[in-house]
Every structure is written in C-alpha cells, then in structure tokens.
Design an enzyme around this catalytic site. Sequence first.
Site, PDB file in Angstrom:
ATOM      1  N   LYS A   1      31.424  48.496  42.286  1.00 35.99           N
ATOM      2  CA  LYS A   1      32.773  48.180  42.865  1.00 35.99           C
ATOM      3  C   LYS A   1      33.740  48.283  41.620  1.00 35.99           C
ATOM      4  O   LYS A   1      33.632  47.217  40.610  1.00 35.99           O
ATOM      5  CB  LYS A   1      32.709  46.822  43.613  1.00 35.99           C
TER       6      LYS A   1
ATOM      7  N   GLU B   1      41.388  31.034  27.621  1.00 39.70           N
ATOM      8  CA  GLU B   1      41.639  32.612  27.597  1.00 39.70           C
ATOM      9  C   GLU B   1      43.017  32.852  28.137  1.00 39.70           C
ATOM     10  O   GLU B   1      42.995  32.897  29.187  1.00 39.70           O
ATOM     11  CB  GLU B   1      40.367  33.269  28.208  1.00 39.70           C
TER      12      GLU B   1
ATOM     13  N   CYS C   1      38.356  41.509  26.079  1.00 42.69           N
ATOM     14  CA  CYS C   1      37.693  40.517  25.950  1.00 42.69           C
ATOM     15  C   CYS C   1      37.271  40.216  24.585  1.00 42.69           C
ATOM     16  O   CYS C   1      36.889  38.919  23.955  1.00 42.69           O
ATOM     17  CB  CYS C   1      36.318  40.531  26.894  1.00 42.69           C
TER      18      CYS C   1
ATOM     19  N   GLU D   1      28.756  39.281  31.923  1.00 44.24           N
ATOM     20  CA  GLU D   1      29.578  39.520  30.579  1.00 44.24           C
ATOM     21  C   GLU D   1      30.971  39.057  31.040  1.00 44.24           C
ATOM     22  O   GLU D   1      31.590  39.413  31.850  1.00 44.24           O
ATOM     23  CB  GLU D   1      29.759  40.874  30.358  1.00 44.24           C
TER      24      GLU D   1
HETATM   25  P1  NAD Z   1      37.723  38.965  37.722  1.00 43.37           P
HETATM   26  O1  NAD Z   1      36.527  38.054  37.336  1.00 43.37           O
HETATM   27  O2  NAD Z   1      38.734  38.346  38.438  1.00 43.37           O
HETATM   28  O3  NAD Z   1      37.187  40.300  38.369  1.00 43.37           O
HETATM   29  C1  NAD Z   1      36.338  41.112  37.868  1.00 43.37           C
HETATM   30  C2  NAD Z   1      35.628  41.924  39.110  1.00 43.37           C
HETATM   31  O4  NAD Z   1      34.868  41.022  40.051  1.00 43.37           O
HETATM   32  C3  NAD Z   1      36.301  42.578  39.780  1.00 43.37           C
HETATM   33  O5  NAD Z   1      35.965  44.012  40.374  1.00 43.37           O
HETATM   34  C4  NAD Z   1      36.636  41.709  40.972  1.00 43.37           C
HETATM   35  O6  NAD Z   1      37.089  42.283  42.190  1.00 43.37           O
HETATM   36  C5  NAD Z   1      35.252  41.211  41.117  1.00 43.37           C
HETATM   37  N1  NAD Z   1      35.080  39.857  42.025  1.00 43.37           N
HETATM   38  C6  NAD Z   1      36.183  38.898  42.020  1.00 43.37           C
HETATM   39  N2  NAD Z   1      35.888  37.805  42.643  1.00 43.37           N
HETATM   40  C7  NAD Z   1      34.375  38.275  42.970  1.00 43.37           C
HETATM   41  C8  NAD Z   1      33.324  37.569  43.935  1.00 43.37           C
HETATM   42  N3  NAD Z   1      33.529  36.252  44.464  1.00 43.37           N
HETATM   43  N4  NAD Z   1      32.128  37.937  43.808  1.00 43.37           N
HETATM   44  C9  NAD Z   1      31.831  39.440  43.418  1.00 43.37           C
HETATM   45  N5  NAD Z   1      32.797  40.031  42.633  1.00 43.37           N
HETATM   46  C10 NAD Z   1      34.244  39.426  42.623  1.00 43.37           C
HETATM   47  O7  NAD Z   1      38.209  39.450  35.900  1.00 43.37           O
HETATM   48  P2  NAD Z   1      39.039  40.442  35.731  1.00 43.37           P
HETATM   49  O8  NAD Z   1      40.621  39.759  35.738  1.00 43.37           O
HETATM   50  O9  NAD Z   1      39.155  41.754  36.401  1.00 43.37           O
HETATM   51  O10 NAD Z   1      38.883  40.902  34.353  1.00 43.37           O
HETATM   52  C11 NAD Z   1      39.259  39.746  33.016  1.00 43.37           C
HETATM   53  C12 NAD Z   1      38.173  38.862  32.574  1.00 43.37           C
HETATM   54  O11 NAD Z   1      37.036  39.982  32.246  1.00 43.37           O
HETATM   55  C13 NAD Z   1      38.617  38.328  31.503  1.00 43.37           C
HETATM   56  O12 NAD Z   1      38.147  37.028  31.436  1.00 43.37           O
HETATM   57  C14 NAD Z   1      37.912  39.133  30.077  1.00 43.37           C
HETATM   58  O13 NAD Z   1      37.426  38.433  29.231  1.00 43.37           O
HETATM   59  C15 NAD Z   1      36.599  39.539  31.249  1.00 43.37           C
HETATM   60  N6  NAD Z   1      35.898  40.872  30.503  1.00 43.37           N
HETATM   61  C16 NAD Z   1      34.839  40.431  29.765  1.00 43.37           C
HETATM   62  C17 NAD Z   1      34.167  41.460  29.132  1.00 43.37           C
HETATM   63  C18 NAD Z   1      32.621  41.230  28.442  1.00 43.37           C
HETATM   64  O14 NAD Z   1      32.060  42.123  28.244  1.00 43.37           O
HETATM   65  N7  NAD Z   1      32.290  40.071  28.271  1.00 43.37           N
HETATM   66  C19 NAD Z   1      34.634  42.609  29.161  1.00 43.37           C
HETATM   67  C20 NAD Z   1      35.890  42.800  29.785  1.00 43.37           C
HETATM   68  C21 NAD Z   1      36.365  42.057  30.458  1.00 43.37           C
END
Ligand code: NAD
Length: 480
Positions: A173, A383, A282, A248
């Site tokens: 997804k 963040e 990130c 991650e």
């Molecule tokens: P998010 O957590 O809102 O969403 C990430 C994904 O999870 C999306 O596909 C979303 O639809 C899905 N999701 C949301 N709720 C869920 C649930 N209850 N169950 C399963 N899936 C669910 O994050 P975002 O806003 O898309 O991304 C930004 C965040 O990602 C920032 O905090 C950033 O630091 C982090 N990030 C981390 C890394 C890393 O490698 N550590 C890399 C890129 C981004």
Amino acid sequence: MKIQNYINGEFENPIEDHWLENYNPAKGKVYGKFPNSTNADVESAVLAAENAFPIWSNTSIDERSKILTNIADLILGNLEFLAKAESKDNGKPISLARQIDIPRAADNFRFFANAITQFSSEAHESVGFNAMNFTLRQPIGVVGCISPWNLPLYLFTWKIAPALAAGNCVVAKPSEITPMTAFILADICSEAGLPNGVLNIVQGLGNTIGQAIVKHPKIKAISFTGGTKTGAHIALTAAPMFKKLSLELGGKNPNIIFADCNYDKMLETTVRSSFANQGQICLCGSRIFVEENIYEKFKQDFIEKVAQLNVGNPEEETTDIGALISKEHLEKVKSYIDIAHTEGGNILFGGERVEVENFEKGYYLQPTIIEVFDNKCRLNQEEIFGPVVTIMSFKTDEEALSLANDAKYGLSATLWTNNLNRTMQFSKQLQTGIVWVNTWMLRDLRTPFGGQKDSGVGREGGFEALRFFTEPKNICIQYD
Ligand code: NAD
C-alpha cells in the site's frame, strides 16, 4: 486520470466503487482519482498473493533475479515519465525526482536482484555429537509493505524489492497522498514478467486498508515506513498476532558542526541536508548545532546561501524547493514556525508562505532558519518534517553530544570534523542508527538502515532486509 488497484496481475476498480481525489500540490488542485479500497479489496489481494506463493517461492533464484533486473531496467527506461509523475504527485522538484527518486527505485530492484544471488545461511557442526546443523532460510509467505508520501517510489520499492527477491508474495500500500508512481510500477512489473499475484497493490487510506493489511491473519510480516505514532499503532495491532515487524519511523536529526571541519563542503551540504525535498526527508538534519567560535560566521554564511534557494514551480529545472505535500501539512509546518514567537526562538530567515506566479494555490513555503537557545523547546523536540531548521551554538564536545542525544528520536546524525578521536567518540556515543561524518545521505545499499529509540525497530538494507523477509529454521541432522 484514474488510478486503479493492481490485483492478481489485473488493474481493477475498488470493489465498493469508492474513490478519493488526488492532488497536485504545486497547483493545490485535484488532478485525478484513486480507489478508496476496503477490506474486500485487501482480501482479494491476499488471496491472489497466497495463490501465487507456491510458484514464486519455488522459482529459481536466477529467474527471480532476472525479473527484478528487468523491472530495474524498465524503471530507468521510463525515467522521464516516472520523474514527471512523481514531481506532479508530490510537489518535489523535477530535478530531484530525476536525479534521486527514480534512479534509486531502479537501484533498489537491481541491488536486491544481485543480493539474493549472494545470500547464504550458516552451518554449525556440533562436534562430539555427530551432528550437523544448518539454517534454512525460507520466504515467509504473504507479506505487507506500507510506505509514506515523502519519497514515494523510492521507499515503496525499497520494501518490495527485497520481499520479492526473497521469494515472498506482497500486498503493498503506497501512501494515499502519493498513489501515482506505485500505479505505474504495477504496469512495469507486468511488462517485466512478474507472474500474476506475486505483487498486489491496493490503494486507499491508512486507517482502513493499512489497518486491514496489518490485521490480516494471513499476512505474517509487515514492513512499514511512516510516522512514529502510526508505527506505535501498528505495533499494538500486530504484536498479539506475533507478526514480524520492521518499523522505520520519524526523526529529529542533529547536524553537529565543529570549527575544524572542511567549512565549504559543510556549508554546501548543510543547505541540502536542511532543505532537500522541502525538508521532507526523515534523514534531514533539522537541529543544527555549531561550535561557538564559528557560530556567527556560520549564521551569516548559511543565511546568505539559503536566501539563494529558488522556491517555485517543481517542473522548472532551476527550482530548488518545490511545494509541500498538502495544505494540511503546510499548515502544520507553519504552526511550528509560529511557535518560535512564543518559545523565544529568533526567525533568522524565511517563515512565510510563497506565492508562485500562475501557481497561487500551491503549497509553497520559504526555507526557514530559526535560532533557538534551549534544546528542550518544541521546535527542537518534535518532528516538523518541512523546510524548517533550528540553529544553536555549543562550547564543548560533551555539550554537543548531550544536545544531540537529547531527543526521543534516534534515526541519523551528521558530524562535521576532521578530528579522528572526536569522530570515534561521537560515532560510539551518538544514539542513532546512522552517523554520517563529513557527508550526508551517502547511501551504500549494503549497509543496515534504521533507527534507535522512537525512530523505529529493525534494520532494512543489504542482507538485513533479506533476513527480515525470510524465516530462519534450524535443521539438526545426527548421523551414525
Ligand atoms: P504516516 O504514518 O501518516 O503514513 C505512512 C503510511 O502508513 C501511509 O501509507 C498510510 O496510509 C499508512 N497508515 C496510516 N495509518 C495506518 C494504520 N493505522 N495502519 C496501517 N497503515 C497506516 O506517515 P506519512 O505522513 O506518510 O510520512 C511521514 C513520516 O514518515 C515522517 O514521520 C517521516 O519521518 C517518516 N519517514 C521515515 C522514514 C525512515 O526511513 N525512518 C522514511 C521516510 C519517512
């Protein structure tokens, strides 16, 4: 433009025929629609993956490797098309999509196509017992891959490629904020010869289908990249089902600058590590700590460089900073800038929205530098994930280390120094998964990637990813 799910090798509308709108952040306008899938779509994807598993898991390593290489080649063959699609969907400068996002998506497939041919397991002879142990590493079965919006195809493929290389079938997804390049990838996978059902892409919301993937009893492992709060929720859901998890999560990374560094290289890199992809990486170094004796000089030079960055239409080759991902995110980032006023922060540069000609409704923000005086402030602890960095001075090594470690996150750190002893002391004591010394975001895909503390659990990259996507089994044979 209509995006569809990709299930069992077919492009399909969502079973309940519900749709969501897809935005172009550069214009603040809807430009397409994509499935608001439900449990029924996830169910159908899991079934397809389950059916494909016996064949894919028994497909020779050479054949799997060949198909993944084909995918890598086709991604590069469609580089321009994919880069344009990514830039439009995400708001990132086209130059960045062309140079980083799309080539890296191809590299992810090529890397794991090669890595799987070199992957091996251990043998342990139980001397004195006439017994031989070996570790059989088998694919897990159906696995779930869930990715965020900031590096859409780059991170989506970072999960899918090792999962497929190891012989798993995938229900994936992408973020609902950037569904486009995952849709294009589906077509590429078909063309590359990936058998039906091996990769299934379901589009829709996190709290519905993301949750359905995490909860599904037949999905035995979840690889997730996204926010820390979402990661905690996923862990809570998956733990009682004893699923394998790789999480991650977020970061609040320190960028520690000592006077003995290569100043010009540091300055140039710090502009990038602060504002690349609108600060929505990130790994961005969002807390900048500078040794006191060069603090005033750095402040001046940094402001001067940042002032030269071009905020504007992502389609223009000369644009350095494109649009933020969404209106909600822009407002969130802006609200942090407002905190500076109440927390005693000093806005040295930026802080305002930018109106781009002919793109007045786009989500543009100036790169913003805020001077802070206490690492405990919210600007340094939470963040922000936008084009906002803080700067603060320090006097001693001990102080710099303690400031760097004083955050709940522990993803990456950058250190600028030419002192070897300091390099080793910081490398050992920084509480992060990655330490870059005199560089930033230089990635060798063989290395373990991931964070400590609230930045996640588990490591991806190299053989770590192949270990995650396989189940180790001890085989113990006693002989006469
Ligand atoms: P998010 O957590 O809102 O969403 C990430 C994904 O999870 C999306 O596909 C979303 O639809 C899905 N999701 C949301 N709720 C869920 C649930 N209850 N169950 C399963 N899936 C669910 O994050 P975002 O806003 O898309 O991304 C930004 C965040 O990602 C920032 O905090 C950033 O630091 C982090 N990030 C981390 C890394 C890393 O490698 N550590 C890399 C890129 C981004």
